[in-house]
Design a protein around this motif. Structure first.
Motif: not given
Length: 364
Positions: A187-195, A205-214
């Motif tokens: 997962r990404s760090s908790g400071f990542a967001y989707l642009d 409107s864009e939320r910081l969160a830890s997101r799966p990358v694999a």
């Protein structure tokens, strides 16, 4: 002064011409055996994946490059297949071959970011995970740029994430796990967001969160690994933190590796020819017979006889079957070729050549 070698007088213009032809032929060979396509296995540039072959060699895995999905037919449960950012969809028949591969227990790795080919393949083989397609950014944990996030949250996995503490991504997206049977590997760090609006900034409107990358999930009797960044495997990114070890874990997870380039950039012509011969038993037989024939011809002295025949052909078109060259012919030839020589020298050389021919020497 020109020097003679193999029956040819080599002066400066002739040497330069041969050098130019050799350089041109070398350039053609290089061009025919390399590629400039992004993610190209034979592209040695920064965006190519030629270094993947070196990683595969490190694992000791038997590696096969396939240009057609028929290559999956012979792959068993001890095989892993890698698909990087396919630029066109798989047909129903092609997808069926890959599903059969998974049903036999094989492992399929699909790396995609913004394209649709990867998601179409995942749907066709029955996998639930999908790649979102939106750019992932991280303003705090990144390598040189927020568009190159450091995915620091790694789930322990005995084979796939062993020795990996992070992945360095490059304009990646994220993986959306389809169901509870999907395991998130990284997962990404908790400071990542989707642009989502692609403006390069964190908006309200864009939320910081830890997101799966694999991720990894079961499919049939096998498994499917999904990675949201195919550029993780390009030459310039393999040396970034964690990437090479992760790639090595994936490529070496089974005894046999299939690099599936059937739906990505074409192989360079020379390499395609070699791969085609390797994958076609009939062509291998024909090439082998040709090689044996050439060796037999060499042993029988056919090349020597042919070379001797060529060596006896004259510049004016006469061959060994033409009328014998007389001393007068030699004198006339030497006068024309070397007008600066004295007449006595010309006649002396012509007489010497005629004498040598009469004693069984070279007749040219």
């Amino acid at each position: 002064m020109p020097r003679e070698l193999l029956g040819i007088e080599w002066d400066v213009p002739r040497v330069l011409l041969v050098a130019l032809v050799a350089a041109t032929l070398l350039g053609l060979v290089v061009a025919a055996s390399t590629s400039s396509a992004a993610f190209g296995l034979y592209n040695p540039g920064w965006e190519g994946t030629s270094e993947l072959r070196a990683v595969a060699d490190e694992t000791g895995t038997e590696t096969t490059v396939i240009q057609n999905t028929t290559g999956y037919r012979s792959a068993g449960p001890d095989s892993v297949a890698v698909v990087l950012a396919p630029d066109r969809g798989y047909t129903d028949r092609e997808a069926a071959r890959i599903r059969a591969f998974l049903d036999r227990g094989g492992t399929l790795v699909v790396a995609e970011d913004v394209g649709t080919g990867g998601n179409e393949l995942l749907a066709a083989v029955g996998a639930s995970a999908r790649v979102n397609g939106t750019l992932l950014r991280d303003e705090r944990f990144n390598y040189r740029s927020p568009a190159m996030p450091l995915a620091r949250n790694v789930t322990a996995n005995e084979t796939l994430t062993r020795g990996v503490d992070r992945l360095t991504l490059n304009y990646a997206s994220v993986v959306e796990p389809g169901d509870d049977n999907t395991t998130v590997l990284v997962r990404s760090s908790g400071f990542a967001y989707l642009d989502t609006n692609d403006n390069g900034e964190l908006d309200d409107s864009e939320r910081l969160a830890s997101r799966p990358v694999a991720t990894v999930e079961r499919a049939g009797q096998g498994r499917v690994v999904v990675v949201s960044d195919p550029s993780l495997f390009i030459n310039t990114m393999l040396e970034r933190s964690g990437n090479r070890r992760f790639a090595r874990n994936l490529l070496g997870s089974e005894e046999r590796l299939l690099l599936d380039f059937s739906h990505t950039a074409d192989l360079p012509p020379l390499t395609l020819a070699v791969v085609t011969v390797r994958n076609t038993p009939l062509l291998q037989t024909l090439v082998g017979c040709l090689a044996v024939g050439l060796v037999g011809a060499w042993g029988a002295g056919w090349f020597g006889r042919f070379g001797g025949l060529l060596g006896r052909v004259r510049g004016d078109g006469r061959s060994a079957d033409a009328a014998p060259v007389t001393e007068a012919d030699l004198v006339a030839y030497l006068r024309e070729r070397h007008p600066e020589w004295e007449e006595s020298r010309i006649r002396r050389i012509a007489q010497g050549i005629s004498t040598e021919r009469g004693e069984g020497g070279a007749d040219d």
